[in-house]
Scaffold this motif. Structure first.
Motif, PDB file in Angstrom:
ATOM      1  N   GLU A   1      -2.303  26.030  18.040  1.00 23.75           N
ATOM      2  CA  GLU A   1      -2.016  27.146  18.739  1.00 23.75           C
ATOM      3  C   GLU A   1      -0.571  27.655  18.651  1.00 23.75           C
ATOM      4  O   GLU A   1       0.167  26.859  18.722  1.00 23.75           O
ATOM      5  CB  GLU A   1      -2.335  27.282  20.339  1.00 23.75           C
ATOM      6  CG  GLU A   1      -3.938  27.419  20.644  1.00 23.75           C
ATOM      7  CD  GLU A   1      -4.263  28.715  20.325  1.00 23.75           C
ATOM      8  OE1 GLU A   1      -3.861  29.584  20.653  1.00 23.75           O
ATOM      9  OE2 GLU A   1      -5.587  28.647  19.759  1.00 23.75           O
ATOM     10  N   ALA A   2      -0.134  28.978  18.433  1.00 21.64           N
ATOM     11  CA  ALA A   2       1.113  29.287  18.100  1.00 21.64           C
ATOM     12  C   ALA A   2       1.657  30.659  18.228  1.00 21.64           C
ATOM     13  O   ALA A   2       0.918  31.540  18.284  1.00 21.64           O
ATOM     14  CB  ALA A   2       1.703  28.848  16.629  1.00 21.64           C
ATOM     15  N   GLU A   3       2.892  30.844  18.608  1.00 26.20           N
ATOM     16  CA  GLU A   3       3.476  32.114  18.664  1.00 26.20           C
ATOM     17  C   GLU A   3       4.676  32.087  17.714  1.00 26.20           C
ATOM     18  O   GLU A   3       5.519  31.382  17.499  1.00 26.20           O
ATOM     19  CB  GLU A   3       4.067  32.669  19.819  1.00 26.20           C
ATOM     20  CG  GLU A   3       3.002  32.596  20.772  1.00 26.20           C
ATOM     21  CD  GLU A   3       2.461  31.248  21.597  1.00 26.20           C
ATOM     22  OE1 GLU A   3       3.393  30.633  22.023  1.00 26.20           O
ATOM     23  OE2 GLU A   3       1.344  31.063  21.818  1.00 26.20           O
TER      24      GLU A   3
ATOM     25  N   VAL B   1       6.908  28.939  18.240  1.00 20.69           N
ATOM     26  CA  VAL B   1       6.407  27.984  19.522  1.00 20.69           C
ATOM     27  C   VAL B   1       5.151  27.355  18.930  1.00 20.69           C
ATOM     28  O   VAL B   1       4.310  28.387  18.575  1.00 20.69           O
ATOM     29  CB  VAL B   1       6.539  28.552  20.742  1.00 20.69           C
ATOM     30  CG1 VAL B   1       5.961  27.589  21.616  1.00 20.69           C
ATOM     31  CG2 VAL B   1       7.935  29.125  21.161  1.00 20.69           C
ATOM     32  N   THR B   2       5.055  26.144  18.589  1.00 19.48           N
ATOM     33  CA  THR B   2       3.547  25.450  18.426  1.00 19.48           C
ATOM     34  C   THR B   2       3.270  24.570  19.770  1.00 19.48           C
ATOM     35  O   THR B   2       4.133  24.011  20.299  1.00 19.48           O
ATOM     36  CB  THR B   2       3.602  24.730  17.099  1.00 19.48           C
ATOM     37  OG1 THR B   2       4.572  23.887  17.396  1.00 19.48           O
ATOM     38  CG2 THR B   2       3.771  25.502  16.016  1.00 19.48           C
ATOM     39  N   HIS B   3       2.111  24.564  19.948  1.00 19.27           N
ATOM     40  CA  HIS B   3       1.465  24.021  21.094  1.00 19.27           C
ATOM     41  C   HIS B   3       0.349  22.786  20.626  1.00 19.27           C
ATOM     42  O   HIS B   3      -0.341  23.011  19.899  1.00 19.27           O
ATOM     43  CB  HIS B   3       0.671  24.921  21.986  1.00 19.27           C
ATOM     44  CG  HIS B   3       1.159  26.256  22.221  1.00 19.27           C
ATOM     45  ND1 HIS B   3       2.574  26.285  23.177  1.00 19.27           N
ATOM     46  CD2 HIS B   3       1.057  27.353  22.022  1.00 19.27           C
ATOM     47  CE1 HIS B   3       2.879  27.659  23.500  1.00 19.27           C
ATOM     48  NE2 HIS B   3       2.171  28.134  22.613  1.00 19.27           N
ATOM     49  N   HIS B   4       0.995  21.498  21.092  1.00 14.32           N
ATOM     50  CA  HIS B   4       0.503  20.546  20.783  1.00 14.32           C
ATOM     51  C   HIS B   4      -0.243  19.441  21.619  1.00 14.32           C
ATOM     52  O   HIS B   4      -0.340  18.417  21.876  1.00 14.32           O
ATOM     53  CB  HIS B   4       1.540  19.441  20.028  1.00 14.32           C
ATOM     54  CG  HIS B   4       2.165  20.132  18.814  1.00 14.32           C
ATOM     55  ND1 HIS B   4       1.734  20.193  17.474  1.00 14.32           N
ATOM     56  CD2 HIS B   4       3.398  21.137  18.907  1.00 14.32           C
ATOM     57  CE1 HIS B   4       2.582  20.892  16.856  1.00 14.32           C
ATOM     58  NE2 HIS B   4       3.628  21.343  17.491  1.00 14.32           N
TER      59      HIS B   4
ATOM     60  N   ASP C   1       5.048  21.292  23.747  1.00 14.21           N
ATOM     61  CA  ASP C   1       5.345  22.431  22.805  1.00 14.21           C
ATOM     62  C   ASP C   1       6.333  22.101  22.160  1.00 14.21           C
ATOM     63  O   ASP C   1       7.182  21.207  22.295  1.00 14.21           O
ATOM     64  CB  ASP C   1       5.636  23.572  23.791  1.00 14.21           C
ATOM     65  CG  ASP C   1       4.378  24.149  24.668  1.00 14.21           C
ATOM     66  OD1 ASP C   1       3.344  23.728  24.193  1.00 14.21           O
ATOM     67  OD2 ASP C   1       4.690  24.981  25.565  1.00 14.21           O
ATOM     68  N   SER C   2       6.437  22.560  20.968  1.00 17.54           N
ATOM     69  CA  SER C   2       7.556  22.440  19.990  1.00 17.54           C
ATOM     70  C   SER C   2       8.094  24.032  19.880  1.00 17.54           C
ATOM     71  O   SER C   2       7.537  24.719  19.340  1.00 17.54           O
ATOM     72  CB  SER C   2       7.251  21.678  18.658  1.00 17.54           C
ATOM     73  OG  SER C   2       8.466  21.599  17.779  1.00 17.54           O
ATOM     74  N   GLU C   3       9.669  23.926  19.744  1.00 15.58           N
ATOM     75  CA  GLU C   3      10.117  25.522  19.560  1.00 15.58           C
ATOM     76  C   GLU C   3      11.279  25.213  18.609  1.00 15.58           C
ATOM     77  O   GLU C   3      11.882  24.485  18.663  1.00 15.58           O
ATOM     78  CB  GLU C   3      10.667  26.001  21.079  1.00 15.58           C
ATOM     79  CG  GLU C   3      11.196  27.314  21.001  1.00 15.58           C
ATOM     80  CD  GLU C   3      11.778  27.832  22.136  1.00 15.58           C
ATOM     81  OE1 GLU C   3      12.365  28.643  22.216  1.00 15.58           O
ATOM     82  OE2 GLU C   3      11.029  27.320  23.297  1.00 15.58           O
TER      83      GLU C   3
ATOM     84  N   GLN D   1      10.826  17.569  16.852  1.00 16.96           N
ATOM     85  CA  GLN D   1      10.558  17.455  18.470  1.00 16.96           C
ATOM     86  C   GLN D   1       9.382  18.024  18.780  1.00 16.96           C
ATOM     87  O   GLN D   1       8.932  19.217  18.373  1.00 16.96           O
ATOM     88  CB  GLN D   1      11.814  18.180  19.195  1.00 16.96           C
ATOM     89  CG  GLN D   1      11.402  17.681  20.866  1.00 16.96           C
ATOM     90  CD  GLN D   1      12.032  16.200  21.025  1.00 16.96           C
ATOM     91  OE1 GLN D   1      13.095  15.764  20.051  1.00 16.96           O
ATOM     92  NE2 GLN D   1      11.755  15.785  22.177  1.00 16.96           N
ATOM     93  N   TYR D   2       8.233  17.058  19.424  1.00 16.62           N
ATOM     94  CA  TYR D   2       7.103  17.618  19.749  1.00 16.62           C
ATOM     95  C   TYR D   2       6.980  17.548  21.234  1.00 16.62           C
ATOM     96  O   TYR D   2       6.474  16.347  21.833  1.00 16.62           O
ATOM     97  CB  TYR D   2       5.758  17.102  18.943  1.00 16.62           C
ATOM     98  CG  TYR D   2       5.602  17.127  17.739  1.00 16.62           C
ATOM     99  CD1 TYR D   2       5.007  18.243  17.110  1.00 16.62           C
ATOM    100  CD2 TYR D   2       6.351  16.315  16.674  1.00 16.62           C
ATOM    101  CE1 TYR D   2       4.953  18.445  15.690  1.00 16.62           C
ATOM    102  CE2 TYR D   2       6.119  16.316  15.391  1.00 16.62           C
ATOM    103  CZ  TYR D   2       5.521  17.426  14.959  1.00 16.62           C
ATOM    104  OH  TYR D   2       5.489  17.559  13.447  1.00 16.62           O
TER     105      TYR D   2
END
Length: 203
Positions: free
Chosen positions: A26-28, A38-41, A46-48, A157-158
């Motif tokens: 999932e990402a924006e 922004v990716t959701h792990h 989250d990683s931004e 960074q995750y």
């Protein structure tokens, strides 16, 4: 592989926010220079990050075909958790790499000496302090050697977890008989060597 779509449509399907969700997480994403990704792990958080550049779909697809068209490919991937402030590009001598120039990732540890030389096609850096945007990486196009392809060396960074990453998209050398086995074998050898070096560097 041919698909019934334009380059722009392919780009939209894999490299935008909705596109990320189809193949990654999932990402924006804000599709512009300086935009936010922004990716959701999941449990990793989250990683931004901030997009240092926004290249056209046609250019990216042209680069892909320059590297890999008509070749069997395989991916090598090594990831290791590291402490805050760690930067793999510094350890490998890639800090300050310039797009369009040659650079070499060098590592000597655990009785192994590795060197990967290629043209820098991407170089991005993040803050050295703690935080979700603490990320840097260098991408090399490697034309020679036993495992040519595109290599990425970086630290990302995750959520609360910081990882050093060595990733290679390898193809069969031009003078070799094409076949998945050859590319896959090269990828496993790259993984084995870089895993041993990273483990020794981080011990």
């Amino acid at each position: 592989m041919a698909v019934p779509a334009t380059a722009e449509e392919v780009w939209e399907s894999v490299a935008t926010g909705p596109g990320y969700r189809r193949w990654f997480v999932e990402a924006e994403l804000e599709p512009r220079v300086g935009g936010t990704l922004v990716t959701h792990h999941g449990d990793f958080g989250d990683s931004e990050g901030t997009l240092p550049g926004w290249r056209s779909a046609l250019r990216l697809l042209a680069e892909f075909h320059t590297h890999f068209a008509g070749r069997q490919t395989a991916q090598a991937l090594v990831m290791r958790e590291v402490p805050a402030g760690h930067r793999l590009t510094v350890l490998l001598g890639l800090d300050g790499a310039v797009v369009g120039q040659q650079a070499t990732a060098r590592a000597e540890a655990g009785g192994r000496h590795l060197a990967v030389t290629g043209m820098v096609i991407e170089a991005s850096g993040g803050p050295t302090g703690e935080g979700p945007t603490q990320q840097d990486s260098v991408v090399l196009r490697v034309a020679d050697g036993a495992a040519p392809g595109v290599y990425e060396f970086g630290t990302m960074q995750y959520g609360e977890t910081r990882m050093s990453v060595v990733r290679g998209y390898l193809h069969v050398p031009a003078d070799a008989d094409p076949g998945v086995a050859e590319a896959a074998q090269a990828a496993r050898a790259v993984e084995h060597d870089w895993a041993a070096v990273l483990d020794a560097l981080l011990a």
